[in-house]
Design an enzyme around this catalytic site. Structure first.
Site, mmCIF file in Angstrom:
data_model
loop_
_atom_site.group_PDB
_atom_site.id
_atom_site.type_symbol
_atom_site.label_atom_id
_atom_site.label_comp_id
_atom_site.label_asym_id
_atom_site.label_seq_id
_atom_site.Cartn_x
_atom_site.Cartn_y
_atom_site.Cartn_z
ATOM 1 C CD GLN A 98 20.760 41.506 60.216
ATOM 2 O OE1 GLN A 98 19.988 42.067 59.462
ATOM 3 N NE2 GLN A 98 20.447 40.382 60.821
ATOM 4 C CB SER A 148 10.966 42.681 60.695
ATOM 5 O OG SER A 148 11.700 41.598 60.158
ATOM 6 C CD GLU A 149 17.423 40.184 62.044
ATOM 7 O OE1 GLU A 149 17.782 40.220 63.218
ATOM 8 O OE2 GLU A 149 17.754 39.277 61.254
ATOM 9 C CG ASN A 150 13.878 42.248 57.186
ATOM 10 O OD1 ASN A 150 13.318 42.071 58.266
ATOM 11 N ND2 ASN A 150 13.284 42.028 56.042
ATOM 12 C CB SER A 168 16.523 48.041 61.345
ATOM 13 O OG SER A 168 15.773 47.018 61.937
#
Lengths: 231, 218
Positions: A99, B47-49, B89
């Site tokens: 990601q 949080s990765e998002n 992030s």
């Protein structure tokens, strides 16, 4: 407003075989109306770069059902059973990217940087065949930038120049995607006058945005629903 | 002991490891239980998002599905929280700005290498942020049951599942024990259940040195 367009018209600018950069983390920050129009358009052989392919039958998942896709590049497809099936039958190519590497590859694509070295995925199957290089603090692998023909992003609102702000964590991949394609289309909930969004609050400056369309979806109970389902 | 109680015990033990002021990233699985046990600790959840300062689940009327966790569950923002895009992030994750990442695992080997994204023979179609966190967080703590559902050991001499990265983890906490890894070696630091040393050895094929610092249940 010069950049304001109809969803049906801007989707016509997408060509068969195009690579689309699509914002969103699952269904959050996903340009749902633009996706619906592509699904209805019969376009073929599209490559979609997005973290996920929506969910089964929802968001980008609709493009799979409609047969628009040749390939998907992203980090997580396991939660959409249709994607897993299509891949198993050889109907969909999948390129799996960590990601953070996906986000950085798109950021580089928009920033005029051809590639970057990262430790992410070092020593894994996803590093196989990639160039390795040793720097002062150890080994890194080369990842190439990603660019698109068209970027589809979802923002909360635009002003009349095309400056964008996002809703909470619906921001996710959208700002990076908006920098890295030849044609950038933003789907928004509302349009306000230029000057109404404070300069320091603007996340995506208007220079990146070619067209703005207004979403057909309605937010109810914290979730976007199709107009037909809205109360 | 019920499986859920074991998972809660693991979450509590890991929460005790956090220090005030730390930036913490919690992965999916057992790590998602940890926020219930950090009350009174001055830590910030990343949080990765794209969130720093993630708070608890909102009441139903305040749910916004554009304010979600990495597990795509609705969350809230604590005072002083911030929102940023995915590339920032992961800059935080990859650049070593996150103090602790707590991740689940399918397997960990005796050098501290972790497998937590793919099972051989199954479709490999999801990796998410697992490899970025393994490569970049300052400290990595693995939260896992000691064995899989069919009693297959998860702490092994060598991985049989695909590795998540060359970087070694720092600590593994299971319902039975806490292990630390240093310079490619595994050390048993704590026994966390009423298991005997022999029984622990039987379910732990990984070679480890016994270097107990405290025995909780004796």
């Amino acid at each position: 407003m010069k950049k304001l367009a109809q969803i049906e018209d801007v989707v016509k600018l997408i060509k068969d075989g195009d690579q689309l950069l699509v914002g969103g983390f699952g269904l959050s920050g996903s340009p749902l109306s633009l996706i619906d129009e592509i699904a209805a358009s019969g376009k073929k052989d599209l490559t979609v770069v997005s973290n996920n392919l929506g969910e089964k039958g929802k968001g980008l998942g609709k493009l799979l059902v409609a047969g628009n896709l040749k390939k998907a590049i992203g980090s997580y497809f396991t939660t959409n059973a249709d994607a897993v099936n299509a891949w198993s039958k050889g109907e969909l190519e999948i390129e799996l990217v960590p990601q953070g590497t996906l986000a950085e590859a798109v950021r580089c694509g928009g920033a005029g940087i051809a590639g970057f070295y990262t430790k992410t995925a070092l020593g894994t199957k996803l590093a196989e065949g990639k160039h390795h290089m040793t720097f002062d603090d150890g080994e890194y692998i080369l990842e190439k930038a990603i660019k698109g023909d068209v970027a589809l992003v979802k923002a909360l609102k635009a002003d009349t120049l095309g400056n964008l702000v996002y809703d909470q964590s619906g921001r996710n991949f959208n700002p990076a995607m908006a920098t890295a394609a030849n044609l950038v289309i933003a789907e928004v909930d509302e349009i306000v006058e230029a000057g109404e969004i404070k300069p320091e609050e603007i996340v995506t400056p208007h220079m990146f945005v070619d067209y703005v369309v207004i979403t057909k979806y309605v937010k109810q109970g914290g979730k976007y629903v199709e107009p037909a389902e809205a109360n | 002991m019920l499986s859920q109680q074991k998972r809660i015990d693991i979450a509590k033990r890991i929460a005790a490891e956090f220090e005030d002021g730390q930036i913490i990233n919690l992965g999916v699985g057992i790590p998602t239980l940890i926020p219930d046990y950090i009350e009174g600790k001055d830590v910030y959840l990343h949080s990765e998002n794209g969130l720093l300062g993630m708070g608890p689940t909102p009441e139903e009327e305040f749910i916004n599905m554009d304010l979600i966790s990495a597990s795509k569950k609705p969350v809230t923002l604590n005072t002083g929280a911030s929102i940023f895009d995915s590339s920032d992030s992961f800059l935080m994750i990859r650049g070593g700005h996150v103090d602790v990442a707590v991740l689940g695992a399918l397997q960990v080997d005796e050098t501290g290498e972790v497998a937590n994204w793919a099972v051989p023979g199954q479709n490999i179609l999801g990796v998410g942020g697992a490899m970025d966190l393994v490569s970049g967080a300052k400290k990595i703590i693995i939260a896992t049951l000691h064995t899989s559902k069919d009693d297959t050991p998860k702490l092994l001499e060598e991985l049989t599942y695909p590795s998540s990265g060359a970087r070694k983890v720092d600590m593994v906490v299971t319902e039975h024990a806490a292990f630390e890894f240093k310079e490619g070696k595994m050390f048993l630091r704590e026994i966390l259940s009423d298991i005997s040393m022999e029984a622990l050895k039987d379910i732990t094929p990984a070679n480890y040195e016994v270097a107990i610092e405290k025995l909780i249940n004796t």
